[in-house]
Design an enzyme around this catalytic site. Structure first.
Site, short mmCIF file in Angstrom:
data_model
loop_
_atom_site.label_atom_id
_atom_site.label_comp_id
_atom_site.label_asym_id
_atom_site.label_seq_id
_atom_site.Cartn_x
_atom_site.Cartn_y
_atom_site.Cartn_z
N LYS A 155 0.83 -1.23 0.00
CA LYS A 155 0.00 0.00 0.00
C LYS A 155 0.86 1.27 0.00
O LYS A 155 0.46 2.31 0.49
CB LYS A 155 -0.97 0.03 1.19
N GLY A 156 2.05 1.15 -0.60
CA GLY A 156 2.93 2.33 -0.68
C GLY A 156 2.92 2.96 -2.06
O GLY A 156 3.29 4.12 -2.22
N GLY A 157 2.53 2.18 -3.07
CA GLY A 157 2.54 2.66 -4.45
C GLY A 157 3.38 1.78 -5.37
O GLY A 157 3.80 2.20 -6.44
N THR A 158 3.59 0.52 -4.95
CA THR A 158 4.46 -0.38 -5.73
C THR A 158 3.85 -0.73 -7.09
O THR A 158 4.57 -0.82 -8.08
CB THR A 158 4.76 -1.68 -4.95
N ARG A 159 2.54 -0.94 -7.13
CA ARG A 159 1.89 -1.29 -8.41
C ARG A 159 2.00 -0.13 -9.39
O ARG A 159 2.29 -0.32 -10.57
CB ARG A 159 0.43 -1.68 -8.18
N ARG A 219 5.42 5.47 2.14
CA ARG A 219 4.53 6.62 2.31
C ARG A 219 4.25 6.79 3.79
O ARG A 219 4.58 5.89 4.59
CB ARG A 219 3.24 6.44 1.51
N LYS A 260 -7.37 0.43 -6.39
CA LYS A 260 -6.51 1.57 -6.02
C LYS A 260 -7.36 2.83 -5.89
O LYS A 260 -8.26 3.07 -6.69
CB LYS A 260 -5.42 1.79 -7.08
N ARG A 274 -9.28 3.66 -3.21
CA ARG A 274 -10.55 3.47 -2.49
C ARG A 274 -10.73 4.59 -1.46
O ARG A 274 -9.77 5.02 -0.83
CB ARG A 274 -10.54 2.15 -1.71
#
Length: 353
Positions: free
Chosen positions: A110-114, A191, A316, A318
């Site tokens: 949930k840091g932005g890896t995708r 994050r 992503k 939400r």
């Protein structure tokens, strides 16, 4: 009498040759020649092929070099996307070799890896596994050959990558990655740990609607305000602790710490740093992005030949549940010393406090 048989045979040979040539030209003009097998490389790249097809061990990642294979890479780079023509996929698969990843996005959830991986995949010199392999945390017993077989084929000058955010918090992962290659480049997307914890909870809540409230899970004792560090949503955000584990095996120079916040507000700027770290030419720039007001995230502009722009999936962006401000303040106080230590360790102030 004069023997005319050889003369007739000669004329027939010419006649049939002309028919074959005209038939071939007719098919080519109608586009059928594209499906015929043909050489991909010119004579200049014969030596390159020997290197490309050598399925050797991973080497240290070098700086970006324009090579004779660059034209081929450009032709094949489009084949990494799902809308690639199926008759060309075999060409892409028959060239290059499967290598261990020279760079891994190891965290955080949930840091932005995708987003980072999808942005990187625009680059013609990056080839990445789409799904998370989870090799160094869940499937290590399957062996390194199994892992390498998951990787896409790469040409000379291309980088193999994967991302599995849970590696960052897995105690055994640093030693295992080091055993594969001490030269692996490691990318950590971080994050604000409070926002990250809420985002993590939101994701779990979407799958398990009967979940207790955020505050019930975050506190061992609501009266004393003691934080429950056994809850993974809280534990992941103690970045300094996890980084210490990795620094036992890899020097700080092997890491790039990407700001999840800047990946949203300035994706091109952050992507510039990532491409520099990987030794790649800066191909992914601000011309690739636009900000989607509805999702609150940057999206990739419409690629050529596609009917719509590429945004991250429904999971992503939400909306987060309302959490009492005093709960968030207590959590912020809890993370503060860990954040400060993380800033000192990385030499970068992320501005979360």
């Amino acid at each position: 009498p004069v023997n005319h048989v050889p003369n007739v045979q000669s004329k027939l040979s010419v006649f049939f040759t002309m028919i074959i040539l005209f038939t071939y030209l007719f098919y080519c003009l109608n586009g059928f020649c594209d499906s015929l097998p043909r050489p991909v490389y010119d004579q200049q790249t014969i030596q390159q092929n020997k290197i490309i097809l050598n399925d050797g061990a991973p080497e240290q990642l070098g700086a970006y070099n324009a090579s004779p294979a660059s034209l081929v890479r450009e032709q094949l780079s489009g084949l990494t996307h799902s809308d690639a023509p199926s008759n060309n996929i075999s060409i892409a698969n028959n060239f290059g070799s499967k290598k261990f990843p020279q760079a891994i996005i190891i965290g955080v959830k949930k840091g932005g890896t995708r987003a980072l991986l999808e942005f990187l995949r625009i680059h013609p010199d990056v080839r990445a596994v789409g799904a998370e392999p989870h090799f160094f945390d869940r499937f290590y017993d399957k062996g390194l050959e199994w892992y390498r077989n998951l990787m896409p084929r790469t040409l000379e000058g291309q980088i193999t990558m994967e991302k599995t955010p849970s590696y960052f918090i897995t105690k055994e992962a640093p030693r295992r990655v080091f055993s594969m290659s001490r030269h692996t480049k490691l990318i950590v997307v971080v994050r604000d740990p409070v926002t990250r914890a809420v985002s993590d909870y939101t994701q779990t809540l979407s799958k398990s609607p009967g979940l207790p409230s955020f505050q019930n899970l975050a506190f061992r004792n609501a009266t004393t305000g003691l934080i429950d560090t056994s809850w993974s949503a809280v534990r992941i955000g103690i970045y300094a602790k996890h980084l210490e584990n990795w620094l036992r095996f890899f020097p700080l120079s092997r890491f790039l710490f990407v700001s999840g916040e800047r990946l949203v507000t300035d994706p091109a700027g952050e992507m510039g740093r990532v491409q520099d770290f990987l030794g790649l030419k800066r191909v992914v720039t601000d011309k690739h992005f636009y900000f989607n007001q509805t999702k609150g995230f940057p999206c990739l502009k419409k690629p050529e030949g596609s009917s719509r722009p590429r945004c991250l999936g429904k999971s992503k962006g939400r909306p987060h549940p309302q959490i009492p401000s005093e709960v968030l303040l207590r959590l912020r106080d809890f993370y503060r010393p860990f954040n400060l230590k993380f800033y000192q360790m990385t030499g970068h102030n992320f501005g979360w406090d």
